[in-house]
Design an enzyme around this catalytic site. Structure first.
Site: not given
Ligand code: NAP
Length: 317
Positions: A168-169, A258, A276-278, A229, A147-149, A227
């Site tokens: 990725s799906r 946590e 948890h300071i991402g 969950r 996804g984005r990150i 980073t």
């Molecule tokens: P995003 O762009 O929505 O990316 C989420 C990814 O998860 C996508 O690649 C998606 O796959 C995949 N996904 C979702 N459901 C799935 C499933 N059932 N099976 C397989 N893959 C699945 O979100 P993002 O902005 O990158 O953020 C990702 C996560 O990082 C957040 O949800 C959050 O929990 C975590 N985060 C943590 C911190 C921290 O402080 N450590 C900070 C920011 C975010 P597809 O590509 O196939 O759609």
């Protein structure tokens, strides 16, 4: 018209003066208690927005999460009640990818161990074998969830001449074009990655996606970075894999329960642990609050906010 907004946290950062003006114009009043007259909630991950909470706030229009992940919100329960749920994507992407790399390098080159070693007065002389770690340059980085990150983390690997694999799906063509990344199935990702970086969002489907079986499939001496969950990785199984040497090390910003950690993790030297300071940079945190407030105000004005999670579901109702 005035709006009553439940905001159980104080956000200390100075924000865009236009947002402050707009909050004033709308008559937004921030409150630290939730009650039957609450119009909106602006919250962090620590607030569990479930059916029981939603039933206390019949006038609620919007839950504005100050985070991109929204596993603390029962989105279906919001939709059933006509409540908009929003998150804060994009503004924290680069900060979080930077932190994934901080952990990757720290875990590979044993940075926290080195720091503890020096502070403990153990460094007596330069030694050929002290704290040897893993090569990063030229190796294979697996991105679980591009996804984005995930993609931002993969982009950084180009500078280290790494081969990037991802799951990725659907294919991410621009990502492949800019990084030469290869989309593979989950098992191949596990088997071929020297570094596996977790970036999927947390849901029923992804809880314990990495368990004992998956860890066993990884390369001996591989390194796991999380980073995303905590509950995506079975922490007890991870402790076993780190103890046995199956994994060389791990870099973790997130944990299953946590702020409690599996007791085994704290005893291990070969894990870099962060609280948890991402997204914890000044600019990312400021922009997260601004995005959440914009989402909130837009819903209060009767519009569909730019980051509505359940916009489609609500429009079908
Ligand atoms: P995003 O762009 O929505 O990316 C989420 C990814 O998860 C996508 O690649 C998606 O796959 C995949 N996904 C979702 N459901 C799935 C499933 N059932 N099976 C397989 N893959 C699945 O979100 P993002 O902005 O990158 O953020 C990702 C996560 O990082 C957040 O949800 C959050 O929990 C975590 N985060 C943590 C911190 C921290 O402080 N450590 C900070 C920011 C975010 P597809 O590509 O196939 O759609």
């Amino acid at each position: 018209m005035a709006f009553r907004v439940y905001r159980p946290y104080v956000f200390p950062d100075a924000i865009d003066p236009d947002i402050v003006k707009e909050l004033k114009r709308l008559g937004v009043r921030f409150e630290s208690t939730l009650h039957a007259e609450t119009d909106a909630i602006v919250c962090l991950l620590g607030v569990k927005v479930d059916a029981a909470l939603l039933d206390q706030v019949p006038k609620l229009r919007v839950v504005s999460n100050v985070a991109v992940g929204y596993d603390n919100i029962d989105v279906a329960a919001c939709t059933a009640r006509g409540v908009i749920a929003t998150n804060t994507p994009d503004v924290l992407t680069e900060a979080t990818a930077d932190l994934a790399w901080a952990l990757l390098l720290a875990a590979a080159r044993r940075v926290p161990e080195g720091d503890r070693y020096v502070r403990a007065g153990k460094w007596k002389r330069w030694d050929w074998t002290t704290l040897r770690g893993a090569d990063v340059h030229g190796r294979t980085l697996g991105i679980l969830g591009a996804g984005r990150i995930g993609q931002a983390t993969g982009h950084r690997a180009v500078g280290f001449s790494m081969q990037v694999l991802y799951t990725s799906r659907e294919r991410k063509l621009l990502f492949e074009h800019t990084t030469l990344a290869r989309r593979v199935d989950f098992k191949t990702l596990l088997r071929e990655s020297d570094f596996l970086s977790v970036h999927v969002s947390l849901s029923k489907e992804t809880r314990h996606l990495i368990g004992a079986k998956e860890l066993a499939m990884m390369k001996p001496g591989a390194i796991l970075i999380n980073t995303a969950r905590g509950p995506i990785v079975d922490e007890a199984a991870l402790v076993k894999a780190l103890k046995s040497g199956k994994l060389a090390s791990a870099g973790l910003d997130v944990f299953e329960h946590e702020p409690k950690l599996h007791p085994g993790l704290l005893k291990l030297e070969n894990v870099a642990i962060l609280p948890h300071i991402g997204s914890a940079t000044d600019s990312a945190r400021r922009r997260m609050v601004e995005t959440a407030l914009r989402n909130c105000m837009s819903a209060l004005k009767g519009e569909m906010p730019p980051n509505a999670i359940n916009g489609h579901a609500l429009s079908r109702k």
